[in-house]
Scaffold this motif. Structure first.
Motif, PDB file in Angstrom:
ATOM      1  N   MET A 238      -0.141  -8.321  -4.474  1.00 55.91           N
ATOM      2  CA  MET A 238      -1.293  -7.885  -3.678  1.00 55.91           C
ATOM      3  C   MET A 238      -0.867  -6.963  -2.543  1.00 55.91           C
ATOM      4  SD  MET A 238      -3.976  -9.018  -5.076  1.00 55.91           S
ATOM      5  CE  MET A 238      -3.131  -8.804  -6.642  1.00 55.91           C
ATOM      6  N   LEU A 239       0.256  -7.261  -1.906  1.00 53.44           N
ATOM      7  CA  LEU A 239       0.736  -6.399  -0.817  1.00 53.44           C
ATOM      8  C   LEU A 239       1.155  -5.025  -1.336  1.00 53.44           C
ATOM      9  CD1 LEU A 239       2.842  -9.005   1.196  1.00 53.44           C
ATOM     10  CD2 LEU A 239       0.626  -8.055   1.819  1.00 53.44           C
ATOM     11  N   LYS A 240       1.682  -4.970  -2.549  1.00 50.81           N
ATOM     12  CA  LYS A 240       2.077  -3.681  -3.121  1.00 50.81           C
ATOM     13  C   LYS A 240       0.873  -2.800  -3.428  1.00 50.81           C
ATOM     14  CE  LYS A 240       6.447  -5.092  -5.269  1.00 50.81           C
ATOM     15  NZ  LYS A 240       7.168  -5.317  -6.557  1.00 50.81           N
ATOM     16  N   LEU A 241      -0.299  -3.407  -3.618  1.00 45.89           N
ATOM     17  CA  LEU A 241      -1.496  -2.630  -3.931  1.00 45.89           C
ATOM     18  C   LEU A 241      -2.088  -1.939  -2.711  1.00 45.89           C
ATOM     19  CD1 LEU A 241      -3.340  -5.008  -6.429  1.00 45.89           C
ATOM     20  CD2 LEU A 241      -2.011  -2.959  -6.952  1.00 45.89           C
ATOM     21  N   VAL A 242      -1.653  -2.318  -1.515  1.00 41.55           N
ATOM     22  CA  VAL A 242      -2.165  -1.665  -0.299  1.00 41.55           C
ATOM     23  C   VAL A 242      -1.640  -0.236  -0.257  1.00 41.55           C
ATOM     24  CG1 VAL A 242      -2.209  -1.720   2.214  1.00 41.55           C
ATOM     25  CG2 VAL A 242      -2.251  -3.869   0.910  1.00 41.55           C
ATOM     26  N   PRO A 243      -2.502   0.764  -0.142  1.00 42.30           N
ATOM     27  CA  PRO A 243      -2.030   2.171  -0.152  1.00 42.30           C
ATOM     28  C   PRO A 243      -1.077   2.455   1.008  1.00 42.30           C
ATOM     29  CG  PRO A 243      -4.410   2.049  -0.459  1.00 42.30           C
ATOM     30  CD  PRO A 243      -3.966   0.678  -0.083  1.00 42.30           C
ATOM     31  N   ASN A 244      -0.035   3.202   0.733  1.00 36.63           N
ATOM     32  CA  ASN A 244       0.917   3.583   1.777  1.00 36.63           C
ATOM     33  C   ASN A 244       0.280   4.470   2.837  1.00 36.63           C
ATOM     34  OD1 ASN A 244       3.205   2.188   0.835  1.00 36.63           O
ATOM     35  ND2 ASN A 244       3.664   3.814  -0.642  1.00 36.63           N
ATOM     36  N   GLU A 245      -0.812   5.156   2.485  1.00 38.02           N
ATOM     37  CA  GLU A 245      -1.478   6.003   3.465  1.00 38.02           C
ATOM     38  C   GLU A 245      -1.981   5.213   4.655  1.00 38.02           C
ATOM     39  OE1 GLU A 245      -1.935   6.060   0.286  1.00 38.02           O
ATOM     40  OE2 GLU A 245      -1.344   8.075  -0.372  1.00 38.02           O
ATOM     41  N   LEU A 246      -2.413   3.953   4.408  1.00 40.93           N
ATOM     42  CA  LEU A 246      -2.880   3.119   5.513  1.00 40.93           C
ATOM     43  C   LEU A 246      -1.732   2.783   6.461  1.00 40.93           C
ATOM     44  CD1 LEU A 246      -5.256   0.645   3.623  1.00 40.93           C
ATOM     45  CD2 LEU A 246      -5.845   2.698   4.899  1.00 40.93           C
ATOM     46  N   ARG A 247      -0.578   2.473   5.901  1.00 38.23           N
ATOM     47  CA  ARG A 247       0.589   2.190   6.745  1.00 38.23           C
ATOM     48  C   ARG A 247       0.993   3.436   7.532  1.00 38.23           C
ATOM     49  NH1 ARG A 247       1.740  -0.261   1.731  1.00 38.23           N
ATOM     50  NH2 ARG A 247       2.053  -2.529   1.814  1.00 38.23           N
ATOM     51  N   GLU A 248       1.032   4.582   6.848  1.00 40.79           N
ATOM     52  CA  GLU A 248       1.450   5.806   7.509  1.00 40.79           C
ATOM     53  C   GLU A 248       0.472   6.224   8.602  1.00 40.79           C
ATOM     54  OE1 GLU A 248       1.726   8.479   4.270  1.00 40.79           O
ATOM     55  OE2 GLU A 248       3.593   7.606   3.465  1.00 40.79           O
ATOM     56  N   ALA A 249      -0.810   5.978   8.387  1.00 37.36           N
ATOM     57  CA  ALA A 249      -1.792   6.300   9.424  1.00 37.36           C
ATOM     58  C   ALA A 249      -1.570   5.439  10.664  1.00 37.36           C
ATOM     59  CB  ALA A 249      -3.198   6.097   8.876  1.00 37.36           C
ATOM     60  N   ALA A 250      -1.258   4.155  10.446  1.00 32.93           N
ATOM     61  CA  ALA A 250      -0.982   3.279  11.583  1.00 32.93           C
ATOM     62  C   ALA A 250       0.290   3.692  12.316  1.00 32.93           C
ATOM     63  CB  ALA A 250      -0.876   1.828  11.095  1.00 32.93           C
ATOM     64  N   TYR A 251       1.315   4.053  11.545  1.00 33.30           N
ATOM     65  CA  TYR A 251       2.564   4.501  12.179  1.00 33.30           C
ATOM     66  C   TYR A 251       2.330   5.789  12.975  1.00 33.30           C
ATOM     67  CZ  TYR A 251       4.711   1.212   8.891  1.00 33.30           C
ATOM     68  OH  TYR A 251       5.055   0.097   8.188  1.00 33.30           O
ATOM     69  N   ALA A 252       1.497   6.678  12.470  1.00 29.26           N
ATOM     70  CA  ALA A 252       1.224   7.938  13.168  1.00 29.26           C
ATOM     71  C   ALA A 252       0.523   7.712  14.497  1.00 29.26           C
ATOM     72  CB  ALA A 252       0.380   8.848  12.269  1.00 29.26           C
ATOM     73  N   LEU A 253      -0.207   6.628  14.610  1.00 25.74           N
ATOM     74  CA  LEU A 253      -0.884   6.299  15.863  1.00 25.74           C
ATOM     75  C   LEU A 253       0.018   5.534  16.819  1.00 25.74           C
ATOM     76  CD1 LEU A 253      -4.379   5.227  14.462  1.00 25.74           C
ATOM     77  CD2 LEU A 253      -3.784   7.368  15.613  1.00 25.74           C
ATOM     78  N   GLY A 254       1.263   5.315  16.414  1.00 29.28           N
ATOM     79  CA  GLY A 254       2.204   4.636  17.282  1.00 29.28           C
ATOM     80  C   GLY A 254       2.178   3.116  17.182  1.00 29.28           C
ATOM     81  N   VAL A 255       1.540   2.570  16.148  1.00 33.84           N
ATOM     82  CA  VAL A 255       1.466   1.115  15.977  1.00 33.84           C
ATOM     83  C   VAL A 255       2.794   0.618  15.407  1.00 33.84           C
ATOM     84  CG1 VAL A 255       0.221  -0.776  14.871  1.00 33.84           C
ATOM     85  CG2 VAL A 255      -1.002   1.298  15.557  1.00 33.84           C
ATOM     86  N   PRO A 256       3.406  -0.392  16.004  1.00 36.78           N
ATOM     87  CA  PRO A 256       4.668  -0.911  15.456  1.00 36.78           C
ATOM     88  C   PRO A 256       4.461  -1.540  14.088  1.00 36.78           C
ATOM     89  CG  PRO A 256       3.882  -2.300  17.242  1.00 36.78           C
ATOM     90  CD  PRO A 256       3.010  -1.084  17.238  1.00 36.78           C
ATOM     91  N   LYS A 257       5.581  -1.702  13.378  1.00 38.73           N
ATOM     92  CA  LYS A 257       5.494  -2.153  11.989  1.00 38.73           C
ATOM     93  C   LYS A 257       4.923  -3.549  11.880  1.00 38.73           C
ATOM     94  CE  LYS A 257       8.051  -2.071   7.678  1.00 38.73           C
ATOM     95  NZ  LYS A 257       9.278  -1.625   6.988  1.00 38.73           N
ATOM     96  N   TRP A 258       5.344  -4.473  12.743  1.00 42.14           N
ATOM     97  CA  TRP A 258       4.858  -5.855  12.648  1.00 42.14           C
ATOM     98  C   TRP A 258       3.360  -5.924  12.881  1.00 42.14           C
ATOM     99  CZ3 TRP A 258       2.371  -8.378  16.586  1.00 42.14           C
ATOM    100  CH2 TRP A 258       2.477  -7.826  17.875  1.00 42.14           C
ATOM    101  N   LEU A 259       2.862  -5.087  13.798  1.00 41.62           N
ATOM    102  CA  LEU A 259       1.426  -5.084  14.070  1.00 41.62           C
ATOM    103  C   LEU A 259       0.657  -4.401  12.946  1.00 41.62           C
ATOM    104  CD1 LEU A 259      -0.542  -6.035  16.195  1.00 41.62           C
ATOM    105  CD2 LEU A 259      -0.364  -3.800  17.311  1.00 41.62           C
ATOM    106  N   THR A 260       1.281  -3.406  12.317  1.00 40.10           N
ATOM    107  CA  THR A 260       0.660  -2.775  11.151  1.00 40.10           C
ATOM    108  C   THR A 260       0.482  -3.782  10.018  1.00 40.10           C
ATOM    109  OG1 THR A 260       1.628  -0.644  11.725  1.00 40.10           O
ATOM    110  CG2 THR A 260       0.898  -0.936   9.449  1.00 40.10           C
ATOM    111  N   ILE A 261       1.518  -4.588   9.812  1.00 40.62           N
ATOM    112  CA  ILE A 261       1.421  -5.628   8.770  1.00 40.62           C
ATOM    113  C   ILE A 261       0.330  -6.624   9.107  1.00 40.62           C
ATOM    114  CG2 ILE A 261       2.658  -7.516   7.655  1.00 40.62           C
ATOM    115  CD1 ILE A 261       5.239  -5.908   8.096  1.00 40.62           C
ATOM    116  N   LEU A 262       0.255  -7.011  10.379  1.00 38.15           N
ATOM    117  CA  LEU A 262      -0.692  -8.041  10.801  1.00 38.15           C
ATOM    118  C   LEU A 262      -2.130  -7.544  10.808  1.00 38.15           C
ATOM    119  CD1 LEU A 262      -0.793 -10.979  11.828  1.00 38.15           C
ATOM    120  CD2 LEU A 262      -0.641 -10.070  14.157  1.00 38.15           C
ATOM    121  N   LYS A 263      -2.342  -6.293  11.214  1.00 37.70           N
ATOM    122  CA  LYS A 263      -3.700  -5.797  11.423  1.00 37.70           C
ATOM    123  C   LYS A 263      -4.215  -4.908  10.292  1.00 37.70           C
ATOM    124  CE  LYS A 263      -4.392  -7.612  15.516  1.00 37.70           C
ATOM    125  NZ  LYS A 263      -5.484  -8.606  15.758  1.00 37.70           N
ATOM    126  N   VAL A 264      -3.302  -4.371   9.474  1.00 43.42           N
ATOM    127  CA  VAL A 264      -3.725  -3.436   8.428  1.00 43.42           C
ATOM    128  C   VAL A 264      -3.427  -3.982   7.033  1.00 43.42           C
ATOM    129  CG1 VAL A 264      -3.435  -1.118   7.477  1.00 43.42           C
ATOM    130  CG2 VAL A 264      -3.417  -1.462   9.952  1.00 43.42           C
TER     131      VAL A 264
END
Length: 366
Positions: A238-264
């Motif tokens: 299920m985690l692999k099905l999450v599009p990488n674009e969502l992670r990259e968008a969060a990283y571009a906004l300066g969100v740390p990785k742990w918070l990206t996992i938790l909130k996105v």
């Protein structure tokens, strides 16, 4: 002459063989239901005449579907032509394959309902235990409580471990450690359930120096060994099905990785993760061998997971069938009622998973 030919062509247009005739939209369903009714009536007449021992739902569904294939082909051939009849025949064959695949489930549910419903509807079945009961009467309250307690504790242990392992493999895992974890998860997925029971029994026998130890928490540990690989695998997919674009968008906004996992990542895949957890619970809630080894069986109520033996529904069904007393039918009725209770619990878990998946689906959250 030309005027005559034009008039004749206008009066009698050529018929398109591909659209000459068409069955009503719901005709396949009507023919299927009619085939089942006719086949059921045929078996019922055979039963009344003594040619057959009894009515069989499996035979009715199977032979009725075969009759449906022949009937829909002939009806379509007569109305729509050979081209459409062949298409409907292939569709009917797919229906036969689907029905054959579901026949074991139909047979299981029907047999369990017929044999287990009388004892299941008895008021004492969910209000009493089997303490001091040697014949008719008693219930399975102690087994239901034991099943809920042991499975609940196993879930509380398995879900955090499995989910965190899946997050590590998906988001952080690289190199030998990740490959080793994946390998051992695959190995654990295929181990026999009795091995998990023997592991828990050996572990607690060594820890407490008691070769005859039997208690509910040991059964929860045995079920945990069986649940963790299922939770890891389902959550990882299920985690692999999450599009990488969502992670990259969060990283571009300066969100740390742990918070990206938790909130996105987790909210996006929550519906699938919950479904996988429910499937893992359904997979272990019916295990008998590991619980028979480490949790034992008893006829009395026990709410303490860390003290004395604890009964569960699978073991209750097994003991009622294997250790029949003088009143054999009462023991068999309780065994069937216990099996029906277990099926209903699994069904409720799957329905709950579907409701949760629908509520937390990203499409509904937009």
């Amino acid at each position: 002459m030309s005027l005559t030919r034009t008039t004749a062509a206008t009066a009698a247009p050529l018929t398109n063989s591909l659209t000459a005739g068409k069955l009503p939209r719901h005709s396949p369903l009507i023919v299927l239901l009619a085939s089942w009714l006719v086949t059921g009536a045929f078996f019922f007449v055979l039963m009344l005449s003594g040619a057959a021992e009894g009515f069989t739902i499996v035979g009715t569904l199977f032979f009725g579907t075969v009759v449906y294939c022949v009937a829909i082909f002939l009806l379509s051939y007569y109305v729509e032509g050979v081209r459409k009849a062949k298409d409907r025949l292939v569709t009917a064959l797919v229906t036969v394959a689907f029905v054959v695949a579901l026949l074991p489930l139909f047979s299981l549910v029907f047999t369990t309902l017929v044999n287990g419903l009388p004892a299941f509807l008895t008021p004492s079945f969910f209000t009493q235990s089997q303490r001091n009961v040697v014949g008719e009467g008693g219930g399975a309250l102690h087994a239901v409580i034991g099943t809920l307690l042991i499975t609940g504790v196993a879930t509380l242990i398995s879900v955090p471990i499995g989910l965190l392992s899946a997050i590590y493999l998906t988001e952080y895992g690289r190199g030998r450690l990740a490959r080793a974890i994946t390998f051992f998860v695959d190995v654990m997925t295929g181990i026999p359930s009795i091995v998990a029971g023997l592991f828990a029994f050996a572990l607690f026998s060594l820890l407490f120096n008691d070769p005859g130890i039997r208690f509910g928490f040991g059964g929860a540990i045995a079920l945990t060994v069986l649940m963790i690989p299922v939770v890891v695998r389902s959550s990882e997919e299920m985690l692999k099905l999450v599009p990488n674009e969502l992670r990259e968008a969060a990283y571009a906004l300066g969100v740390p990785k742990w918070l990206t996992i938790l909130k996105v990542v987790l909210p996006t895949s929550l519906a699938g993760i919950v479904t996988g957890i429910m499937i893992s619970i359904s997979r272990v809630i019916g295990e008998t061998a590991p619980l028979l080894i480490i949790s034992g069986f008893t006829a009395s109520m026990n709410y303490d997971l860390f003290n004395e033996r604890m009964m569960t529904l699978p073991v209750f069904v097994y003991t009622q069938y294997a250790n029949q007393g003088a009143d054999t039918q009462s023991y068999l009725d309780r065994a069937w009622a216990g099996a029906l209770t277990l099926i209903l619990i699994v069904m409720l878990l799957n329905l709950g998973a579907r409701v949760i998946a629908r509520i937390f689906s990203p499409k509904l959250g937009r």
